[in-house]
Design a protein around this motif. Sequence first.
Motif, short mmCIF file in Angstrom:
data_model
loop_
_atom_site.label_atom_id
_atom_site.label_comp_id
_atom_site.label_asym_id
_atom_site.label_seq_id
_atom_site.Cartn_x
_atom_site.Cartn_y
_atom_site.Cartn_z
N GLU A 1 -36.30 16.94 31.60
CA GLU A 1 -35.73 15.65 32.02
C GLU A 1 -35.00 14.98 30.85
OE1 GLU A 1 -38.82 16.63 32.66
OE2 GLU A 1 -39.62 15.79 34.53
N GLN A 2 -35.68 14.99 29.71
CA GLN A 2 -35.09 14.33 28.55
C GLN A 2 -33.81 15.03 28.11
OE1 GLN A 2 -38.61 14.60 26.12
NE2 GLN A 2 -39.11 12.44 26.40
N LEU A 3 -33.84 16.37 28.16
CA LEU A 3 -32.63 17.12 27.79
C LEU A 3 -31.51 16.84 28.77
CD1 LEU A 3 -34.13 20.56 26.81
CD2 LEU A 3 -32.84 19.05 25.30
N ALA A 4 -31.89 16.72 30.05
CA ALA A 4 -30.88 16.47 31.08
C ALA A 4 -30.23 15.10 30.88
CB ALA A 4 -31.53 16.56 32.46
N GLU A 5 -31.04 14.13 30.48
CA GLU A 5 -30.49 12.79 30.24
C GLU A 5 -29.46 12.84 29.11
OE1 GLU A 5 -33.86 10.22 29.57
OE2 GLU A 5 -34.63 10.62 31.60
N GLN A 6 -29.86 13.54 28.04
CA GLN A 6 -28.95 13.64 26.90
C GLN A 6 -27.69 14.43 27.28
OE1 GLN A 6 -30.89 15.10 23.40
NE2 GLN A 6 -29.04 15.11 22.16
N THR A 7 -27.88 15.46 28.09
CA THR A 7 -26.74 16.28 28.51
C THR A 7 -25.78 15.47 29.37
OG1 THR A 7 -28.22 18.17 28.50
CG2 THR A 7 -26.10 18.49 29.55
N SER A 8 -26.34 14.68 30.29
CA SER A 8 -25.46 13.89 31.15
C SER A 8 -24.69 12.87 30.34
CB SER A 8 -26.23 13.25 32.30
OG SER A 8 -27.31 12.52 31.80
N ALA A 9 -25.34 12.31 29.34
CA ALA A 9 -24.64 11.35 28.48
C ALA A 9 -23.49 12.04 27.76
CB ALA A 9 -25.61 10.73 27.48
N THR A 10 -23.74 13.27 27.32
CA THR A 10 -22.69 14.02 26.62
C THR A 10 -21.55 14.36 27.57
OG1 THR A 10 -24.45 14.95 25.26
CG2 THR A 10 -22.32 16.02 25.12
N VAL A 11 -21.90 14.67 28.80
CA VAL A 11 -20.87 14.99 29.79
C VAL A 11 -20.01 13.76 30.08
CG1 VAL A 11 -20.50 15.59 32.22
CG2 VAL A 11 -22.10 16.92 30.82
N ILE A 12 -20.65 12.61 30.17
CA ILE A 12 -19.90 11.37 30.39
C ILE A 12 -18.93 11.13 29.24
CG2 ILE A 12 -20.13 8.85 30.54
CD1 ILE A 12 -22.82 9.43 32.07
N SER B 1 -27.94 15.51 37.48
CA SER B 1 -27.07 14.97 38.52
C SER B 1 -27.33 13.49 38.75
CB SER B 1 -27.28 15.73 39.83
OG SER B 1 -27.07 17.10 39.62
N GLN B 2 -28.62 13.13 38.74
CA GLN B 2 -28.98 11.72 39.00
C GLN B 2 -28.41 10.78 37.95
OE1 GLN B 2 -33.20 11.91 39.17
NE2 GLN B 2 -33.26 12.40 41.37
N ASN B 3 -28.22 11.31 36.74
CA ASN B 3 -27.78 10.44 35.65
C ASN B 3 -26.26 10.36 35.51
OD1 ASN B 3 -29.99 9.16 34.06
ND2 ASN B 3 -30.76 11.26 34.12
N LEU B 4 -25.56 11.02 36.41
CA LEU B 4 -24.10 10.97 36.32
C LEU B 4 -23.54 9.99 37.35
CD1 LEU B 4 -23.14 14.74 35.97
CD2 LEU B 4 -23.12 12.99 34.19
N PRO B 5 -22.46 9.36 37.02
CA PRO B 5 -21.82 8.49 38.02
C PRO B 5 -21.30 9.36 39.17
CG PRO B 5 -20.48 8.66 36.02
CD PRO B 5 -21.76 9.37 35.74
N ALA B 6 -21.25 8.78 40.33
CA ALA B 6 -20.90 9.53 41.54
C ALA B 6 -19.52 10.18 41.42
CB ALA B 6 -20.96 8.62 42.75
N ALA B 7 -18.68 9.59 40.58
CA ALA B 7 -17.31 10.08 40.46
C ALA B 7 -17.23 11.48 39.87
CB ALA B 7 -16.49 9.10 39.62
#
Lengths: 310, 695
Positions: free
Chosen positions: A248-259, A52-58
């Motif tokens: 954490e690392q997986l979450a970062e990669q996941t958020s990038a993929t979601v973006i 959640s922290q790595n995603l834009p608020a939108a």
Amino acid sequence: MSIRKKLARWLLQHVLLGIGLVPLICAAENLRVLVVLSDNSAPYLTFSKTFSQNLPAAIQVTVLEQLPGSSPDVPQADLIVAVGMKASEFAAAKSVTPMLAAMIPRTGYEGLFDKQRRAKEISAIYLDQPWNRQLDFLRAALPEQRRIGLLYSPDMNIGIAGLQQKIADRGGVLIAQPVRSAGVLFPSLEDILANSDILLAIPDSRIYSSSNIRNILLTSYRRGVPLVGFSQAYVNAGALAAIFTTPEQLAEQTSATVISFAKLKQLPEPQYPAIFTIALNLQVARSLGIDLNSAEAIRKIMDKTTGEGR
Amino acid sequence: MRTVQRRLLIVTLTLGVSAPNVWATDYASEQGYIQEFPVVLSASRLSQPLSEAPNAMTVIDHKMIVASGFRTITDLFKLVPGMYVSYYKGHQAFVSYHGSTDQYARRMQVMIDGRSVYLPPVSMVDWADLPITVDDIERIEVIRGPAAASHGANSTQGVISIITRDAGGANGKSLSVTRGSKGVNDISARFGNSGETLDYRMTLAYSADNGYDDLATPPNNIPVTQFQATTLLNNGNDSNQARLLNYRADYHPNSADRFDVQFGFNHDVQGVGFNDKNPTPTNPRSTNGNTFHDLIANSGFLQLEWIHLLENTSELSLRYYHIRQDQHEAFPVYLRGVFFTNPVVQSVQTSRDEIEVQHTLSISASNRLVYGAAYRADRVSGQGNIPALSQAYSSSSNTNEYRMFAHDEWRITPRLLLNAGGMHERDRMGHQNLSPRIALNFHFTPLHTFRMGASVAYRTPALAEEKFPALMIGVLFVPSQTVTSPGLLPERLVSREIGYLGEFPDWATSLDVRLFSDQVSNGIFYDKTFTGVFVNKMSALYQGLEATLKHSFSEKSDLTVNFAHELANSNGPALVAAGQRALRSASPWTNDILSASTPRNSASLLYSQRLANDFSFSAAYYHQDAMQPFDRGPIDYQPIQRRMDVRVAKAFHEVGGVKGDVALVLQNLLNKGYTEYIANNVFNRRGYVTLSLNW
């Protein structure tokens, strides 16, 4: 930590630059993401928080911290991020929404989702490291230890022949021994330790169970053969080293993929973790008389060998 | 929509059900990656590598133990550079460092899993009566040099630390039978199991042999007149039968606590006594106060240890142990030619209780500290009755001692390691001693290390030295109730050494060399000018070189070579000149008793080879220069000793769930008059076969 952060940043920037920041935010406005966790234990919660922290608020994120009961109403979403196998199974069964499964091993993904790919859009970010990376790591960290011992349950398709070739390509030898029943685990372990320089642990829960780990670590230590594991817990318990990707690392990669999904409305192919952590147990190394490089130095050697075209 | 979902659910369920078994499903889960484990290899479990240890150290591991073919623990120390291993009788072994001592070697600390097993009244180790077998040993660490800072009292000349197999290290059952010449007859059964929270193992064993051959004539062509004149000891009665058990359990209910519980028992019957002094037609009025008889010893122990893991991998351990040994003998005597059938009876009961608390912590990534304290209570009581003299005697002694210790390992730079520590003790006689130790290890490169160290250690006089028995009859020491050696002080040893350890991976070789200089002061010896008095007048200097070379010819063959060159000199000659008869040298070559009793060169060699078809072969060779055993007469002079042992074994593949191997050991293959300590202890060639099965 710093390297990990740097890589994470690099990855994020890469994705952000690649798709363009402004259109992303516009596209992201409409995106509703449902995060389904396998349960509310620490690794999943850590994942969810970092994600959640790595995603834009939108981007609107809803988190299901526990799998709902018998006849649940899955909240409406444009994308489900299922964290862990249980969540992935649940989400796959309950919804046709495009789904990104995270924190699951590759075999888990292949076993469960290959047949469903046509039914809905689905992809994954694996938890396990590709063999090539693991073997590059072993060679970089322990160049002297060429005989790699491996215990496995015979019905676990780990592709011994392919692995043997990959190890041979790196100048090593695979000493693999199937464990056919619980009764032969320790004799097999003694056999393999007599002929190996490293014992490479794999996520075979029948062999590396919490009740066996103690004797496996003690026996291998007594025989002077270091164990190389695949999580921080292994290193804490007494393994010499491990290569793994944290939630954490997986979450970062996941958020990038979601973006990226927000922009392209399409999921990429399943991927291995882009970022990984190297953990070393220097006390064990010292005690076994093994001169280990620092994690940074090992990473540099790995980057170099990867650059050599493998 | 609903239908689709239901179908998907069915597909998922079907896939789940059709998965072949539990672990295959688990493999496809993330659980293995996120599961937590307890800390298994905690600080106290991790041994220091040789290149970082503050002392010279020899490790005899399980592989070497097997390859050596030895069936007694003491023989294993022949594989340590500079050790003198010998036998007073077939079952009374003694191990000493820096040359021979009398048969009660008492200048070394001997520990089994941290339990100190040298016992009063003599402060010696009754090796035959220890409740463990060679097969129970995982590894032996021998520290050559004083190490009181880390191993406690009596760690004067060195420390023998025996580490037995872990409770979890023996899964299943095994049976081993040994038969051989000289009455060798051993049988042992073992079983063990390792579980989620409890591991245990148990050994039941019987071990017997007939000791040395009974020699009717003296060996080495010694003239009979000299034989009789110097009362050469014979070995007509030195058989040994031990019946023992030991048990070890490791209970680990959670990730922070571990309980190690051990107990053991040994019932040992030793043939003792001599018949040389029995009356003969030529000497009809002879006295023999130690005729052939059995010495019966029962020894047992209980050890409890709690290891608690604190935060930051710091560890707290609390250990308590109790040891008890009861010895008993009854024998008829000849007094001036008259045989008294009403037996002399002597018994000695010894017990020890010790409690130790220890905290191991990492102060920083480069600094590790161990500190703690211990309290020990020893009790000795002895009784004797000599009907022929209408004499009865007894004594008892309760003593206690405590110690505090600290040892710090500080990695000043990645290359430079400082080990510093010390022990402060108040010994059982009330002496307060401080035993410091300091060592610097410099890794010239990761593979080449130099070590410099200095340490001080003390040996508290044995109870039998302080309160020497009024009567020397039979085998047992019933100490006097009163002090016979007033003012006796602890012996002091100052040790200095320089060492080098090198690894040569290209040649699969490692080398461990050290030069040492050990200065003994206040050395204790028996002052023959008075009865029962020991004095502190000896000083001695031991200097020498020790080396161990290990080489692997291939993955299947290993060689270990140990070598020691040692010179001793003492104030012995001056003390003899001042009237101390006890220090008269019996050697034809030197008048310095300590120089005479220290072999100048000694070496051992162990080669092992794994062959095709599950055969394995090992050979060992032992060499010791000529020497005069410390307290023996000229007849016991030991010429150059050479001995070769071989072992051939074949392992069998599993048949019906049973695996096993059969091994043949031949000792003293060359049969070249190898003797031990006493001239008549001729170790003739012998062999035995061991069959082991495990399932």
